[in-house]
Write a protein that holds these residues in place. Structure first.
Motif, short mmCIF file in Angstrom:
data_model
loop_
_atom_site.label_atom_id
_atom_site.label_comp_id
_atom_site.label_asym_id
_atom_site.label_seq_id
_atom_site.Cartn_x
_atom_site.Cartn_y
_atom_site.Cartn_z
N ASP A 40 0.81 -1.22 0.00
CA ASP A 40 0.00 0.00 0.00
C ASP A 40 0.85 1.27 0.00
OD1 ASP A 40 -2.43 -1.29 -0.20
OD2 ASP A 40 -2.76 -1.37 1.96
N ALA A 47 -1.41 7.71 -5.36
CA ALA A 47 -2.58 8.52 -4.99
C ALA A 47 -2.16 9.94 -4.62
CB ALA A 47 -3.33 7.87 -3.83
N THR A 53 -8.22 8.64 -7.18
CA THR A 53 -8.77 7.71 -8.18
C THR A 53 -7.66 6.84 -8.77
OG1 THR A 53 -10.50 9.30 -8.72
CG2 THR A 53 -10.09 7.55 -10.32
N VAL A 56 -6.69 4.25 -6.24
CA VAL A 56 -7.66 3.15 -6.15
C VAL A 56 -7.52 2.22 -7.35
CG1 VAL A 56 -10.13 2.59 -6.17
CG2 VAL A 56 -9.27 4.38 -4.65
N ALA A 85 -8.38 1.04 0.51
CA ALA A 85 -9.21 2.18 0.08
C ALA A 85 -9.57 3.08 1.26
CB ALA A 85 -10.46 1.68 -0.63
N VAL A 89 -7.83 6.70 0.25
CA VAL A 89 -8.73 7.74 -0.25
C VAL A 89 -8.75 8.97 0.68
CG1 VAL A 89 -11.11 8.30 -0.85
CG2 VAL A 89 -10.07 6.20 -1.71
#
Length: 177
Positions: A40, A47, A53, A56, A85, A89
């Motif tokens: 991640d 990101a 977006t 993701v 997410a 996000v």
């Protein structure tokens, strides 16, 4: 808008994140099914540089690849996607103004969102998936909460160290104008 450079970077970072997912480190030996992987960090990096977006999209590609080539566990990979997410996000949206305060705030809010969201999601999913009573899940919650807090804190610190070093290389062309 997706240009060729951005599509290539999405592909490269998704592939790198997929490979890095194979690095699995159990944080708590008592619950060794909770394993840290640094994938991640690469998703968060994309990101931050491009958009939530794009992050993701990279997250989805790496999880789909991992599902196809290794895990075959749709619930586990869906939980991995949800955790990623929930972290990426909010962190990337808050960081959108690209200053140090908002970056740190994004890490904190993302970590809290992912930790709390995954505690809730585990209470919903695990009893059905593992066919165990909710009371047993409650016994696991301190481990799940601790794991996610540690995982996303590590991801935040590492991203905070590396993203400034690589953002000028990967920054969208329109940002350099």
């Amino acid at each position: 808008m997706l240009n060729a450079k951005r599509v290539a970077i999405i592909g490269v970072f998704a592939a790198l994140a997929f490979v890095v997912m194979y690095i699995e480190i159990p944080i708590f030996p008592a619950v060794n099914f909770l394993k840290y992987d640094p994938s991640d960090i690469l998703v968060l990096l994309t990101a931050f540089i491009y958009s939530p977006t794009v992050g993701v999209i990279v997250l989805a590609i790496k999880d789909i690849l991992f599902f196809i080539f290794k895990s075959q566990d749709i619930v586990g990979i869906a939980m991995n996607f949800a955790a990623g997410a929930l972290f990426i996000v909010p962190a990337a949206i808050i960081y959108g103004k690209k200053n140090r305060f908002r970056e740190i705030l994004g890490y904190i809010i993302g970590t809290v969102a992912a930790t709390g969201g995954m505690a809730l999601l585990n209470m919903i999913v695990v009893p059905y998936y593992w066919k165990i009573p909710l009371e047993e899940v409650f016994k696991l919650l301190p481990w799940i909460i601790g794991f996610n807090a540690i995982k996303f804190s590590i991801d935040s610190v590492i991203n905070g160290i590396i993203h400034r070093r690589v953002k000028n290389i990967l920054e969208p062309d329109e940002a350099k104008i």
